[in-house]
Write an enzyme that holds these catalytic residues in place. Structure first.
Site, mmCIF file in Angstrom:
data_model
loop_
_atom_site.group_PDB
_atom_site.id
_atom_site.type_symbol
_atom_site.label_atom_id
_atom_site.label_comp_id
_atom_site.label_asym_id
_atom_site.label_seq_id
_atom_site.Cartn_x
_atom_site.Cartn_y
_atom_site.Cartn_z
ATOM 1 C CG ASP A 54 1.097 1.615 6.919
ATOM 2 O OD1 ASP A 54 1.815 2.006 7.861
ATOM 3 O OD2 ASP A 54 1.439 1.686 5.730
ATOM 4 C CE LYS A 74 -3.049 6.023 14.005
ATOM 5 N NZ LYS A 74 -3.873 4.987 13.438
ATOM 6 C CG MET A 188 -2.382 8.861 -1.540
ATOM 7 S SD MET A 188 -0.790 9.316 -0.804
ATOM 8 C CE MET A 188 0.342 9.037 -2.171
#
Ligand code: SAH
Length: 275
Positions: A54, A74, A188
């Site tokens: 990550d 990615k 988060m």
């Protein structure tokens, strides 16, 4: 290295399972400090030919990899990784016969989409192993000198996500959380802390309840902002706190001041020394 000799460490590492070709280890890297990596994750870093990681994994942890680093999902220059792309990539890489370490922040099964990846690997017939990690919501509290539980203070701790839209079918019932009267840890939670705090207060949690935001927990940049449920969102907005942030709301936050008062100034300053 003071108390732990290299040979003891090597014995422990040597007794760990070997990574087989074509196998994927789904491992947690912990909250950030390399010292909080598990030995099993370290064994994975040493054995894997490919480390699919990550974006948030600390560079000092990635530097422990023997194999090649592959930023997850990615491909095509996309700014954000799509879960389907990551699953496909893991399957593709494992099918080349490589030993693959899939390294995620914290623990792979705490708000980490670990289930999605394991299900995709299983469906593709790929062997995998799951390596637990130290989750940010617990280690972050301790690193900020906030006990997750303390006798006479709380009997439970809710780990919740602050992600997701209000009114979603799976949204948390914040009024029910407020009624529980137990501390809440938000992963988060930075973007929605205002709305969540409002919902908790509307549900009956006192606006005076102590609350804290812990940024970059266990890292050299760690910062702790202590406030109240009613004031936290505004204080975060006025501060320069940046993600990643763990928010904790509840009476346990008061214990930070108690702990600091118990510690001589020098110990308090050194209480958390990122490795
Ligand atoms: N699987 C991870 C969590 C992934 S969700 C774990 O078990 O820790 C990502 C969230 O984790 C971030 O939004 C933040 O709330 C939290 N987080 C991860 N690392 C953190 C850190 N070092 N400091 C503060 N929060 C962190």
């Amino acid at each position: 290295m003071g108390g732990i000799t290299g040979s003891v460490l090597e014995t422990v590492l040597g007794a760990l399972p070997a990574m087989r070709p074509g196998e994927v280890w789904l491992a947690g890297a912990g909250p950030g400090d390399p010292a909080l990596l598990t030995l099993q994750a370290l064994a994975g870093l040493r054995q894997a030919e490919l480390v699919v990681h990550d974006a948030l994994i600390d560079p000092r942890i990635l530097a422990l990899a023997s194999g090649a680093l592959v930023p997850a999902g990615k491909r095509g220059g996309q700014p954000a990784a799509h879960q389907g792309d990551i699953n496909d990539e893991l399957i593709r890489l494992a099918r080349t016969g490589a030993r693959v370490l899939r390294l995620k922040g914290g623990d792979p099964f705490v708000f980490g989409r670990g289930m999605d990846e394991v299900a995709a690997l299983a469906a593709a017939g790929i062997a995998f192993r799951i390596v637990p990690g130290v989750t940010a919501g617990l280690a972050g509290l301790t690193a900020a000198l906030i006990p997750a539980t303390a006798r006479g203070v709380n009997r439970a701790l809710l780990l919740a996500t602050g992600h997701g839209a209000d009114g979603a079918a799976d949204a948390l019932d914040w009024a029910a959380v407020a009624r529980l009267g137990q501390p809440v840890v938000l992963y988060m939670g930075l973007a929605r802390i205002g709305a969540i705090a409002d919902a908790l207060v509307a549900g009956g949690m006192p606006a005076t309840t102590p609350a804290a935001a812990i940024a970059s927990a266990t890292l050299p940049a760690q910062r702790v902002l202590v406030s109240t449920l009613g004031a936290l969102a505004a204080e975060i907005a006025a501060s320069e706190l940046a993600a990643p942030v763990i928010v904790v709301i509840g009476e346990i936050v008061r214990l930070r001041a108690e702990l600091l008062a118990l510690m001589p100034a020098i110990t308090a300053e050194l209480a958390w020394q990122p490795g």
